[in-house]
Design an enzyme around this catalytic site. Structure first.
Site, PDB file in Angstrom:
ATOM      1  N   ASN A   1       0.868  -1.186   0.000  1.00  0.00           N
ATOM      2  CA  ASN A   1       0.000   0.000   0.000  1.00  0.00           C
ATOM      3  C   ASN A   1       0.902   1.233   0.000  1.00  0.00           C
ATOM      4  O   ASN A   1       1.512   1.551   1.011  1.00  0.00           O
ATOM      5  CB  ASN A   1      -0.893  -0.032   1.253  1.00  0.00           C
ATOM      6  CG  ASN A   1      -1.687   1.249   1.427  1.00  0.00           C
ATOM      7  OD1 ASN A   1      -1.820   2.051   0.495  1.00  0.00           O
ATOM      8  ND2 ASN A   1      -2.213   1.466   2.628  1.00  0.00           N
TER       9      ASN A   1
ATOM     10  N   GLU B   1      -6.905   4.527   7.945  1.00  0.00           N
ATOM     11  CA  GLU B   1      -6.724   5.974   7.734  1.00  0.00           C
ATOM     12  C   GLU B   1      -8.001   6.587   7.159  1.00  0.00           C
ATOM     13  O   GLU B   1      -8.324   7.737   7.442  1.00  0.00           O
ATOM     14  CB  GLU B   1      -5.506   6.223   6.826  1.00  0.00           C
ATOM     15  CG  GLU B   1      -4.201   5.998   7.591  1.00  0.00           C
ATOM     16  CD  GLU B   1      -3.040   5.526   6.746  1.00  0.00           C
ATOM     17  OE1 GLU B   1      -3.109   5.578   5.511  1.00  0.00           O
ATOM     18  OE2 GLU B   1      -2.040   5.072   7.348  1.00  0.00           O
TER      19      GLU B   1
ATOM     20  N   GLU C   1      -5.318  -5.123  10.493  1.00  0.00           N
ATOM     21  CA  GLU C   1      -4.298  -4.103  10.692  1.00  0.00           C
ATOM     22  C   GLU C   1      -4.576  -3.345  11.994  1.00  0.00           C
ATOM     23  O   GLU C   1      -5.391  -2.399  12.002  1.00  0.00           O
ATOM     24  CB  GLU C   1      -4.311  -3.105   9.539  1.00  0.00           C
ATOM     25  CG  GLU C   1      -4.040  -3.728   8.189  1.00  0.00           C
ATOM     26  CD  GLU C   1      -3.531  -2.684   7.204  1.00  0.00           C
ATOM     27  OE1 GLU C   1      -2.392  -2.806   6.774  1.00  0.00           O
ATOM     28  OE2 GLU C   1      -4.275  -1.739   6.907  1.00  0.00           O
TER      29      GLU C   1
ATOM     30  N   GLY D   1       2.402   2.198  10.703  1.00  0.00           N
ATOM     31  CA  GLY D   1       3.328   3.323  10.550  1.00  0.00           C
ATOM     32  C   GLY D   1       4.014   3.741  11.834  1.00  0.00           C
ATOM     33  O   GLY D   1       4.629   4.806  11.889  1.00  0.00           O
TER      34      GLY D   1
ATOM     35  N   SER E   1       3.490  -2.235  10.264  1.00  0.00           N
ATOM     36  CA  SER E   1       4.944  -2.204  10.444  1.00  0.00           C
ATOM     37  C   SER E   1       5.628  -3.533  10.104  1.00  0.00           C
ATOM     38  O   SER E   1       6.592  -3.934  10.761  1.00  0.00           O
ATOM     39  CB  SER E   1       5.302  -1.748  11.859  1.00  0.00           C
ATOM     40  OG  SER E   1       4.823  -0.429  12.091  1.00  0.00           O
TER      41      SER E   1
HETATM   42  C1  PEP Z   1      -0.772   0.144   5.958  1.00  0.00           C
HETATM   43  O1  PEP Z   1      -0.876   1.337   5.759  1.00  0.00           O
HETATM   44  O2  PEP Z   1      -1.628  -0.612   5.503  1.00  0.00           O
HETATM   45  C2  PEP Z   1       0.359  -0.346   6.748  1.00  0.00           C
HETATM   46  C3  PEP Z   1       0.335  -1.559   7.181  1.00  0.00           C
HETATM   47  O3  PEP Z   1       1.391   0.554   6.975  1.00  0.00           O
HETATM   48  P1  PEP Z   1       2.826   0.232   7.628  1.00  0.00           P
HETATM   49  O4  PEP Z   1       3.334  -1.065   7.035  1.00  0.00           O
HETATM   50  O5  PEP Z   1       3.681   1.393   7.255  1.00  0.00           O
HETATM   51  O6  PEP Z   1       2.617   0.106   9.095  1.00  0.00           O
END
Ligand code: PEP
Length: 251
Positions: free
Chosen positions: A9, A97, A167, A173, A212
């Site tokens: 993503n 988000e 998630e 993030g 992450s």
């Molecule tokens: C995401 O935005 O779906 C995500 C998992 O971000 P990150 O890997 O940066 O935590």
């Protein structure tokens, strides 16, 4: 069995120049057989990515779609039919988000999910709890409600042509990752919830972990029985790191 899926993503990152560099990096990757790989560029760059990755086995998805399936009077939105026409095969629905910053709610997300499927796109339904909700012991309730809302509206059969991404919001993030055991507990609960309605659908649906994920922690997460790959944010902007995560899913 379930074929692992690793999806990048890119969020609202990129310029024509940086996207071109990322495409070059992706083209050079040695991707493992048996793993499905996808990227979700910002809408503006989807065409550039589709053209740039022609011949490479990487699927392209969009990060969002309109609630209405077909083109029409809906200023600023992109119809699922237009995404399919552009060459997308997947679309994210309900990324945290969008739920938290833009206020997208379960009812609206169910409509997007249905609109996407009606155009032949595979929706990737994102679910996950905030830190506050986890600390209050509400993780399974929150995730169960987000998933249950789509099951209620569209029927469990809709998940025969969909992907779920767990998630945890506190891991996105932030550099904090759910432990493999924490993630597995939620993934198992998601599968169990689907299984109460249809065990075949539950067995077949891919449930990705996101939050992450990087090359250093991917193999351990992907080694859990109900984790079928990952949705990768920040680390997907680096082609070599993303390639290493894809290989971890194949090992
Ligand atoms: C995401 O935005 O779906 C995500 C998992 O971000 P990150 O890997 O940066 O935590």
């Amino acid at each position: 069995m379930r074929r692992p899926l690793v999806a990048g993503n890119w969020k609202m990152h990129g310029t024509r120049t940086s996207v071109a560099e990322l495409i070059t990096g992706l083209r050079h990757l040695a991707l493992p057989g048996g793993v499905e790989v996808a990227v979700f560029p910002p809408c503006l760059y989807i065409n550039q990515v589709i053209t740039g990755l022609e011949g490479k086995p990487i699927a392209i998805g969009a990060q969002n779609c309109a609630v209405e399936p077909m083109q029409g009077a809906l200023t600023g939105e992109v119809a699922p039919s237009q995404l399919a026409d552009a060459g997308c095969t997947l679309v994210l629905v309900g990324h945290s988000e969008r739920r938290l910053i833009l206020g997208e709610r379960d009812e609206l997300l169910g409509r997007k999910f249905a609109a996407a499927q009606s155009c032949g796109l595979i929706p990737v339904l994102c679910v996950g709890e905030t830190l506050e909700q986890r600390q209050a012991g509400r993780t399974l309730e929150v995730v169960g409600r987000q998933l249950g809302s789509v099951i209620e509206g569209l029927g469990v059969g809709a998940f025969a042509r969909a992907v779920v991404a767990y998630e945890p919001v506190w891991a996105i993030g932030t550099g904090l990752t759910a432990s493999p055991q924490q993630a597995q507990e939620v993934h198992a609960a998601i599968r169990a919830q689907l299984a109460t309605e249809n065990s075949e659908v539950a067995r077949g649906v891919r449930i990705l972990y996101g939050g992450s994920v990087k090359a250093a922690n991917a193999a351990e997460l992907f080694g859990m029985p109900d984790i079928d790959g990952g949705l990768i944010g920040g680390a997907s902007l680096n082609a070599d790191e993303f390639g290493a995560i894809c290989r971890a899913a194949g090992s």
